[in-house]
Design a protein around this motif. Structure first.
Motif, PDB file in Angstrom:
ATOM      1  N   UNK A   1      53.087  78.791  55.273  1.00  0.00           N
ATOM      2  CA  UNK A   1      51.942  79.490  54.683  1.00  0.00           C
ATOM      3  C   UNK A   1      50.817  78.517  54.346  1.00  0.00           C
ATOM      4  N   UNK A   2      51.159  77.313  53.908  1.00  0.00           N
ATOM      5  CA  UNK A   2      50.126  76.316  53.638  1.00  0.00           C
ATOM      6  C   UNK A   2      49.441  75.861  54.926  1.00  0.00           C
ATOM      7  N   UNK A   3      50.225  75.730  55.991  1.00  0.00           N
ATOM      8  CA  UNK A   3      49.626  75.408  57.285  1.00  0.00           C
ATOM      9  C   UNK A   3      48.699  76.534  57.736  1.00  0.00           C
ATOM     10  N   UNK A   4      49.092  77.777  57.461  1.00  0.00           N
ATOM     11  CA  UNK A   4      48.260  78.921  57.816  1.00  0.00           C
ATOM     12  C   UNK A   4      46.947  78.914  57.034  1.00  0.00           C
ATOM     13  N   UNK A   5      46.984  78.521  55.778  1.00  0.00           N
ATOM     14  CA  UNK A   5      45.764  78.452  54.961  1.00  0.00           C
ATOM     15  C   UNK A   5      44.796  77.418  55.538  1.00  0.00           C
ATOM     16  N   UNK A   6      45.301  76.272  55.973  1.00  0.00           N
ATOM     17  CA  UNK A   6      44.438  75.272  56.599  1.00  0.00           C
ATOM     18  C   UNK A   6      43.786  75.825  57.867  1.00  0.00           C
TER      19      UNK A   6
ATOM     20  N   UNK B   1      38.888  78.381  60.475  1.00  0.00           N
ATOM     21  CA  UNK B   1      38.400  79.560  61.199  1.00  0.00           C
ATOM     22  C   UNK B   1      37.230  80.205  60.467  1.00  0.00           C
ATOM     23  N   UNK B   2      37.306  80.292  59.144  1.00  0.00           N
ATOM     24  CA  UNK B   2      36.205  80.872  58.380  1.00  0.00           C
ATOM     25  C   UNK B   2      34.966  79.980  58.411  1.00  0.00           C
TER      26      UNK B   2
ATOM     27  N   UNK C   1      33.191  80.520  61.571  1.00  0.00           N
ATOM     28  CA  UNK C   1      32.477  81.793  61.572  1.00  0.00           C
ATOM     29  C   UNK C   1      31.194  81.706  60.759  1.00  0.00           C
ATOM     30  N   UNK C   2      31.167  80.846  59.754  1.00  0.00           N
ATOM     31  CA  UNK C   2      29.978  80.692  58.907  1.00  0.00           C
ATOM     32  C   UNK C   2      29.449  79.258  59.056  1.00  0.00           C
ATOM     33  N   UNK C   3      28.938  78.959  60.194  1.00  0.00           N
ATOM     34  CA  UNK C   3      28.444  77.610  60.466  1.00  0.00           C
ATOM     35  C   UNK C   3      27.180  77.270  59.687  1.00  0.00           C
TER      36      UNK C   3
ATOM     37  N   UNK D   1      42.824  69.302  61.423  1.00  0.00           N
ATOM     38  CA  UNK D   1      42.007  69.892  60.370  1.00  0.00           C
ATOM     39  C   UNK D   1      40.847  68.968  59.998  1.00  0.00           C
ATOM     40  N   UNK D   2      41.141  67.678  59.851  1.00  0.00           N
ATOM     41  CA  UNK D   2      40.085  66.729  59.543  1.00  0.00           C
ATOM     42  C   UNK D   2      39.043  66.629  60.646  1.00  0.00           C
ATOM     43  N   UNK D   3      39.484  66.628  61.893  1.00  0.00           N
ATOM     44  CA  UNK D   3      38.536  66.565  63.011  1.00  0.00           C
ATOM     45  C   UNK D   3      37.665  67.818  63.079  1.00  0.00           C
ATOM     46  N   UNK D   4      38.255  68.989  62.845  1.00  0.00           N
ATOM     47  CA  UNK D   4      37.493  70.229  62.904  1.00  0.00           C
ATOM     48  C   UNK D   4      36.433  70.281  61.799  1.00  0.00           C
ATOM     49  N   UNK D   5      36.827  69.944  60.578  1.00  0.00           N
ATOM     50  CA  UNK D   5      35.869  69.973  59.472  1.00  0.00           C
ATOM     51  C   UNK D   5      34.778  68.932  59.677  1.00  0.00           C
TER      52      UNK D   5
END
Length: 362
Positions: free
Chosen positions: A197-202, A207-208, A211-213, A259-263
């Motif tokens: 579930x924590x992996x899903x939150x990341x 994803x959000x 969507x809100x770039x 996650x770090x690369x995406x952010x």
């Protein structure tokens, strides 16, 4: 006799040195790792330890804010005055002392791992950029703890927070269960589902943000603080040498790297992403949780944030001054009104006296 003593001393020194080397190699401490950082935020590679209680000050300095006490730590150098990162993301992983993160900027040992929060940094962001409504998100899925400010109320409104919501999200289309290799992890065990579930939150946060770039294009810096404790539950249930714990550690390392690369890419290569790995905190931390539904109930109508009024230590003095001044003014109005009502114009008013004398003279 002297030869025997020297040989004994040599053997004792050899045993002590061997034991010290084994202790140094076999024991790994907690770590503070910088996954991503722009060029103007200069982290120097080295083995300088950083204290856990100083991490909020370190995050504030990376965002270009001032702190109350100078941080005498050579790992971070002063950067340009007019450049600051657009976001800072801090992920705290409990239950492991280090993760295999090969594509990192720098890593430092963490000493004195006491619980900490980024409340002071969030307050600084709110006070300096109140009109721009920056994104401030503090989340701990295992404790169902959520705190949001600014635009985060609208962007992360659909983010699953409670364990029931996250488990329902795992059963939907596009969850991490269908894209990640679970290996020895089970979809039915409670501890395994907590970690997943924590992996899903990341995954949902990135994803959000995709969507809100537009959030990454404003002038206000954003702050994210995430606390993950799924590995701690797996270690307690299966043990640190179990295949479930090893698979979960490798999986989380790869997820955090992505996650770090995406952010970092979403914020135009102008964000700082840090990972703090702590085997166990020295003292428990208790904080009050806040639900998403409470974020719309604004207690301060004059502010766009869900904040209470700031308490001023001079409140009691000002309250007493205003209270007694109102009482004195009210009594004065009552006395004046009573005297005016019972006043005889012919005797008590100087206007009528002058008028009567003028009439008599004429």
């Amino acid at each position: 006799m002297s030869v025997k003593i020297s040989r004994r001393m040599e053997s004792v020194f050899t045993v002590t040195l061997t034991f010290y080397c084994l202790l140094t190699v076999g024991v790994h401490g907690d770590s503070f790792t910088v996954l991503q950082a722009p060029e103007f935020v200069s982290f120097q590679k080295g083995d300088w330890p950083v204290s856990g209680e100083k991490i909020p000050d370190l995050v504030a300095l990376t965002m270009g804010f001032s702190v109350q006490e100078d941080l005498s730590w050579p790992g971070l150098q002063a950067g340009p005055l007019f450049q600051r990162p657009r976001a800072n993301v801090l992920v705290v992983v409990r239950g492991v002392d280090s993760l295999a993160l090969p594509q990192s900027v720098a890593s430092y040992p963490l000493e004195n791992p006491v619980p900490f929060t980024l409340d002071s940094v969030a307050e600084t962001v709110h006070s300096l950029f109140a009109e721009d409504t920056p994104v401030v998100l503090q989340l701990a899925p295992s404790e169902e703890r959520l705190y949001m400010l600014g635009k985060a109320n609208a962007v992360f409104e659909d983010l699953p927070v409670t364990l029931q919501q996250i488990r329902a999200r795992l059963s939907q289309d596009g969850s991490v269960l269908s894209s990640l290799p679970l290996n020895s992890l089970s979809r039915n065990a409670e501890a395994d589902l907590l970690f997943l579930s924590e992996v899903q939150v990341l995954h949902d946060i990135t994803a959000l943000l995709q969507r809100h770039r537009h959030l990454a294009k404003d002038h206000s810096p954003d702050l994210y603080s995430l606390e993950l404790s799924g590995l701690e539950e797996l270690s307690r249930l299966y043990g640190p040498d179990s295949p479930q714990y090893r698979d979960a550690t490798a999986l989380l390392a790869s997820v955090l790297q992505k996650f770090g690369q995406d952010v970092y890419g979403l914020y135009g290569n102008s964000s700082v992403v840090e990972v703090v790995t702590v085997k166990a905190f020295e003292a428990p931390l208790t904080r009050k949780s806040r639900s998403i539904l409470e974020s719309r109930q604004i207690s301060n109508p004059g502010s766009p944030y869900n904040l209470a009024y700031k308490y001023n230590f001079e409140y009691a003095v000002v309250f007493n001054i205003v209270l007694w001044l109102m009482i004195v003014l009210a009594l004065a109005v009552i006395v004046i009104a009573y005297n005016l009502w019972n006043m005889d114009p012919g005797y008590d008013s100087i206007i009528y006296r002058m008028t009567n004398q003028k009439i008599r003279m004429d």
